[in-house]
Structures are given as C-alpha cells and as structure tokens.
Design a protein around this motif. Structure first.
Motif, PDB file in Angstrom:
ATOM      1  N   VAL A 256       0.360  35.120  -3.755  1.00  0.00           N
ATOM      2  CA  VAL A 256       1.185  35.441  -2.592  1.00  0.00           C
ATOM      3  C   VAL A 256       0.632  34.686  -1.386  1.00  0.00           C
ATOM      4  O   VAL A 256      -0.578  34.759  -1.115  1.00  0.00           O
ATOM      5  CB  VAL A 256       1.161  36.961  -2.303  1.00  0.00           C
ATOM      6  N   PRO A 257       1.476  33.946  -0.648  1.00  0.00           N
ATOM      7  CA  PRO A 257       0.987  33.304   0.585  1.00  0.00           C
ATOM      8  C   PRO A 257       0.770  34.361   1.666  1.00  0.00           C
ATOM      9  O   PRO A 257       1.586  35.268   1.838  1.00  0.00           O
ATOM     10  CB  PRO A 257       2.126  32.349   0.957  1.00  0.00           C
ATOM     11  N   LEU A 258      -0.331  34.244   2.375  1.00  0.00           N
ATOM     12  CA  LEU A 258      -0.677  35.206   3.413  1.00  0.00           C
ATOM     13  C   LEU A 258      -0.610  34.562   4.797  1.00  0.00           C
ATOM     14  O   LEU A 258      -0.950  33.391   4.963  1.00  0.00           O
ATOM     15  CB  LEU A 258      -2.088  35.752   3.182  1.00  0.00           C
ATOM     16  N   LEU A 259      -0.189  35.344   5.766  1.00  0.00           N
ATOM     17  CA  LEU A 259      -0.167  34.946   7.178  1.00  0.00           C
ATOM     18  C   LEU A 259       0.454  33.567   7.410  1.00  0.00           C
ATOM     19  O   LEU A 259      -0.135  32.696   8.064  1.00  0.00           O
ATOM     20  CB  LEU A 259      -1.598  34.964   7.737  1.00  0.00           C
ATOM     21  N   PRO A 260       1.647  33.298   6.879  1.00  0.00           N
ATOM     22  CA  PRO A 260       2.253  31.984   7.092  1.00  0.00           C
ATOM     23  C   PRO A 260       2.525  31.690   8.564  1.00  0.00           C
ATOM     24  O   PRO A 260       2.647  30.520   8.946  1.00  0.00           O
ATOM     25  CB  PRO A 260       3.561  32.080   6.292  1.00  0.00           C
ATOM     26  N   GLN A 261       2.612  32.751   9.399  1.00  0.00           N
ATOM     27  CA  GLN A 261       2.822  32.555  10.824  1.00  0.00           C
ATOM     28  C   GLN A 261       1.542  32.101  11.535  1.00  0.00           C
ATOM     29  O   GLN A 261       1.579  31.782  12.726  1.00  0.00           O
ATOM     30  CB  GLN A 261       3.373  33.835  11.483  1.00  0.00           C
ATOM     31  N   TYR A 262       0.435  32.081  10.803  1.00  0.00           N
ATOM     32  CA  TYR A 262      -0.849  31.597  11.338  1.00  0.00           C
ATOM     33  C   TYR A 262      -1.341  30.441  10.447  1.00  0.00           C
ATOM     34  O   TYR A 262      -2.243  30.615   9.623  1.00  0.00           O
ATOM     35  CB  TYR A 262      -1.897  32.713  11.353  1.00  0.00           C
ATOM     36  N   PRO A 263      -0.759  29.273  10.585  1.00  0.00           N
ATOM     37  CA  PRO A 263      -1.083  28.177   9.653  1.00  0.00           C
ATOM     38  C   PRO A 263      -2.497  27.629   9.848  1.00  0.00           C
ATOM     39  O   PRO A 263      -3.033  27.593  10.965  1.00  0.00           O
ATOM     40  CB  PRO A 263      -0.041  27.104   9.997  1.00  0.00           C
ATOM     41  N   LEU A 264      -3.072  27.210   8.741  1.00  0.00           N
ATOM     42  CA  LEU A 264      -4.357  26.523   8.766  1.00  0.00           C
ATOM     43  C   LEU A 264      -4.164  25.108   9.337  1.00  0.00           C
ATOM     44  O   LEU A 264      -3.038  24.607   9.396  1.00  0.00           O
ATOM     45  CB  LEU A 264      -4.938  26.449   7.357  1.00  0.00           C
ATOM     46  N   PRO A 265      -5.237  24.435   9.763  1.00  0.00           N
ATOM     47  CA  PRO A 265      -5.107  23.106  10.372  1.00  0.00           C
ATOM     48  C   PRO A 265      -4.510  22.081   9.405  1.00  0.00           C
ATOM     49  O   PRO A 265      -4.589  22.224   8.180  1.00  0.00           O
ATOM     50  CB  PRO A 265      -6.550  22.731  10.730  1.00  0.00           C
ATOM     51  N   GLU A 266      -3.936  21.062   9.979  1.00  0.00           N
ATOM     52  CA  GLU A 266      -3.353  19.972   9.206  1.00  0.00           C
ATOM     53  C   GLU A 266      -4.440  18.964   8.835  1.00  0.00           C
ATOM     54  O   GLU A 266      -5.298  18.633   9.649  1.00  0.00           O
ATOM     55  CB  GLU A 266      -2.266  19.273  10.032  1.00  0.00           C
ATOM     56  N   TRP A 267      -4.394  18.490   7.587  1.00  0.00           N
ATOM     57  CA  TRP A 267      -5.354  17.512   7.099  1.00  0.00           C
ATOM     58  C   TRP A 267      -4.648  16.189   6.826  1.00  0.00           C
ATOM     59  O   TRP A 267      -3.690  16.154   6.058  1.00  0.00           O
ATOM     60  CB  TRP A 267      -6.009  17.993   5.801  1.00  0.00           C
ATOM     61  N   PRO A 268      -5.111  15.097   7.431  1.00  0.00           N
ATOM     62  CA  PRO A 268      -4.524  13.793   7.103  1.00  0.00           C
ATOM     63  C   PRO A 268      -5.101  13.252   5.804  1.00  0.00           C
ATOM     64  O   PRO A 268      -6.245  13.550   5.437  1.00  0.00           O
ATOM     65  CB  PRO A 268      -4.951  12.917   8.283  1.00  0.00           C
ATOM     66  N   ILE A 269      -4.299  12.482   5.089  1.00  0.00           N
ATOM     67  CA  ILE A 269      -4.763  11.765   3.905  1.00  0.00           C
ATOM     68  C   ILE A 269      -4.599  10.275   4.183  1.00  0.00           C
ATOM     69  O   ILE A 269      -3.513   9.806   4.527  1.00  0.00           O
ATOM     70  CB  ILE A 269      -3.975  12.157   2.642  1.00  0.00           C
ATOM     71  N   ASN A 270      -5.695   9.545   4.049  1.00  0.00           N
ATOM     72  CA  ASN A 270      -5.704   8.108   4.284  1.00  0.00           C
ATOM     73  C   ASN A 270      -6.158   7.354   3.043  1.00  0.00           C
ATOM     74  O   ASN A 270      -6.974   7.864   2.262  1.00  0.00           O
ATOM     75  CB  ASN A 270      -6.651   7.738   5.436  1.00  0.00           C
ATOM     76  N   LEU A 271      -5.637   6.163   2.877  1.00  0.00           N
ATOM     77  CA  LEU A 271      -6.193   5.209   1.925  1.00  0.00           C
ATOM     78  C   LEU A 271      -7.108   4.286   2.729  1.00  0.00           C
ATOM     79  O   LEU A 271      -6.682   3.657   3.685  1.00  0.00           O
ATOM     80  CB  LEU A 271      -5.082   4.410   1.238  1.00  0.00           C
ATOM     81  N   LEU A 272      -8.351   4.246   2.307  1.00  0.00           N
ATOM     82  CA  LEU A 272      -9.388   3.531   3.043  1.00  0.00           C
ATOM     83  C   LEU A 272      -9.842   2.328   2.236  1.00  0.00           C
ATOM     84  O   LEU A 272     -10.105   2.448   1.032  1.00  0.00           O
ATOM     85  CB  LEU A 272     -10.566   4.482   3.279  1.00  0.00           C
ATOM     86  N   TYR A 273      -9.923   1.161   2.874  1.00  0.00           N
ATOM     87  CA  TYR A 273     -10.348  -0.036   2.154  1.00  0.00           C
ATOM     88  C   TYR A 273     -11.027  -1.005   3.115  1.00  0.00           C
ATOM     89  O   TYR A 273     -10.772  -0.989   4.328  1.00  0.00           O
ATOM     90  CB  TYR A 273      -9.174  -0.698   1.436  1.00  0.00           C
TER      91      TYR A 273
END
Length: 304
Positions: A248-265
């Motif tokens: 069950v998802p909890l506290l959807p009105q309090y979202p966790l921080p956003e994480w970027p995904i990068n390709l690094l080269y």
C-alpha cells in the motif's frame, strides 16, 4: 624515427619514383623529397639513389623497406579493422549500473538483441566508481553529479514511494501525516551505517524508527512484503506489488524527493560509435522504462 616519413619512403619504393609517389600520396614533390632527405639525415645513411629514371634502393634502403613495409601494412590493416568494427558495431562496451535498477536489465537485453556483436561488461555496484580508473565507458548514476569532470546526460527522474503491507497498515492504522510514522517499525536505504536515517516527506523531515538499514532495495522490498516494516522503494520495484495489492502506498500527499538519473561518460573528443549508439539506444528505450515505473494504486479502502 619519423613514422610519417617512413610511410612516405615505403610509398616511394612501391611507386618506383618520387614523382609517382607524390601523385599517389597527394603530396607536393618538393615536400616528399625533403621528408625523405630528412629521414636519411636522421638515420645517417642514404636510402635511395636518385636518377632521371627513378629511385633505386641502396642496401640500407632495402633493409629498411623490408621491415618498414611490413609494419606499415600492419598499421593500415589495424586501422581498417577498427573502422570496420565500428561500422558493424563489434567490440566491447563497459558499463557501471546500480544493483537495483531493474528496468535497465531489460534495456540491456534489448540492446544485445539489436547489437549481438557487442560484448557488454556490467560492473554492478552502489558505490560511485571512477570511470577512468575503473575503465568504464558509461555509468548510470542516480542522484546529483558532484565534482566530476564527466559529461552527464540526464535521461529521467523518479521519486521513491513510501510503502507498507496491508497487514502492517491494519495493525498500526493508516498514517495521515509524517509524524504518525514514529509508531511504525521502519527500514531505510543507507550507504553508510554511521549516518542517521532521515526521510524528507513533502518538505517535512522525520527520523524514522529504523529497525533495518541497508543499501539493498530488494532486501527492503522483501521486508515490506513480509509485513515487517514501512520502507521507501523505487517505483520500478514498488509498482507491481502495489498493482497486485501486496503493498500500500503511504502518504502520497507528502512525496519523497525527486532523484535524477544521468548517463555519465568521459568527455572524449572522439567518442566511439559503440558508446554513441548505446547512449542513443537508452534515449529511445526510455518510454518503456517510464511505463515500468507507472503505479496504479488500488482505490482507497480496498487494501486487501
């Protein structure tokens, strides 16, 4: 010894004269003649006897040509092999991936099916590798890029989701604000054991009662499915259990921080065709990864 001048010398011998070699190599005759004389001065020996009828090898010239021609031929064959391999995408691709980004496993399987002659080596780790020292072509990096002289291509971002099993929610009740989590046993992702656990929930920071800290999201998922803890999971691990109503998802009105995904080269001036192809393939595959992360939560009140 000047390798370029040696290549010109071999060209003169094969063409039979300086003028014919200059025409074949696309070099002005005076320039070619000067480079051959410079080579002779460097070696302190005469290589060619020049006459109106052409150029004839001296004994020293014959000895040099015998060895140099094989070397030049090998270099040309090597160059052609590299060009050919790049054209048909044959070679090795060395990647670094976090251990739990499962959608990338499917991406790599699809990449292999498209390019079966590329040998893919995957170094799976949660630590931040040194691309140059570890010989990595492209790394998948989750989180901020800090103090790295690398090229970063941002491809997407995601938020972890706070989850618990229906059984745990039934035991402790459904939390309606972050501080209510203090009555729950919690498990957290942590790269170091000496850093206190902390969740940022919609700008509200709490330190959960962590009964488990690990850098393995699969372990966290297993404990959540077992009904033991509240934890945070990446959407690609949480989506299926939520759709199946095992979490069950909890506290959807309090979202966790956003994480970027990068390709690094590394910022190579002449990037290999294989690396460019992989980067473009990742970009084209993104809609499938986004789809894998989509969550369709059950309606409220139907947690079982």
């Amino acid at each position: 010894m000047d390798l370029n001048a040696t290549r010109m010398f071999v060209g003169v011998v094969q063409a039979g004269s300086l003028s014919a070699a200059a025409s074949r190599l696309g070099i002005p005759l005076p320039t070619l003649s000067r480079r051959i004389r410079d080579l002779e001065r460097q070696l302190k020996v005469q290589l060619l006897e020049r006459s109106a009828r052409g150029a004839k090898l001296t004994d020293a010239g014959s000895r040099l040509y015998e060895h140099a021609s094989r070397g030049i031929e090998a270099l040309l064959e090597g160059r052609q092999a590299v060009v050919t391999d790049q054209a048909r995408l044959k070679g090795r691709l060395r990647l670094s991936l976090p251990q739990t980004v499962e959608p990338w496993w499917e991406l790599l399987a699809a990449f292999y099916r498209r390019y079966p002659d590329i040998q893919v080596y995957v170094y799976s780790t949660e630590r931040r590798v040194d691309l140059i020292e570890d010989g990595i072509d492209v790394a998948l990096r989750v989180g901020a890029i800090v103090h790295e002289a690398m090229v970063a291509r941002r491809i997407l971002s995601f938020r972890n989701i706070l989850v618990a099993s229906p059984e745990l929610v039934e035991r402790f009740g459904l939390p309606h604000e972050p501080d209510a989590l203090h009555r729950f046993p919690c498990a957290v992702w942590a790269s170091r054991i000496d850093v206190p656990a902390r969740w940022e929930l919609g700008g509200h920071a709490i330190e959960p009662k962590a009964v488990l800290a690990t850098n393995d999201y699969h372990h966290l998922c297993s404990r959540a499915l077992g009904g033991d803890v509240v934890t945070e999971l990446p959407p690609f691990l949480a989506a299926a259990p939520i759709r199946e109503r095992r979490l069950v998802p909890l506290l959807p009105q309090y979202p966790l921080p956003e994480w970027p995904i990068n390709l690094l080269y590394p910022p190579h001036r002449h990037q290999s065709t294989i690396v460019r192809t992989y980067l473009d393939f990742c970009q084209s595959y993104l809609p499938k990864i986004v789809q894998a992360c989509e969550i369709h939560a059950p309606r409220s009140g139907s947690s079982r």
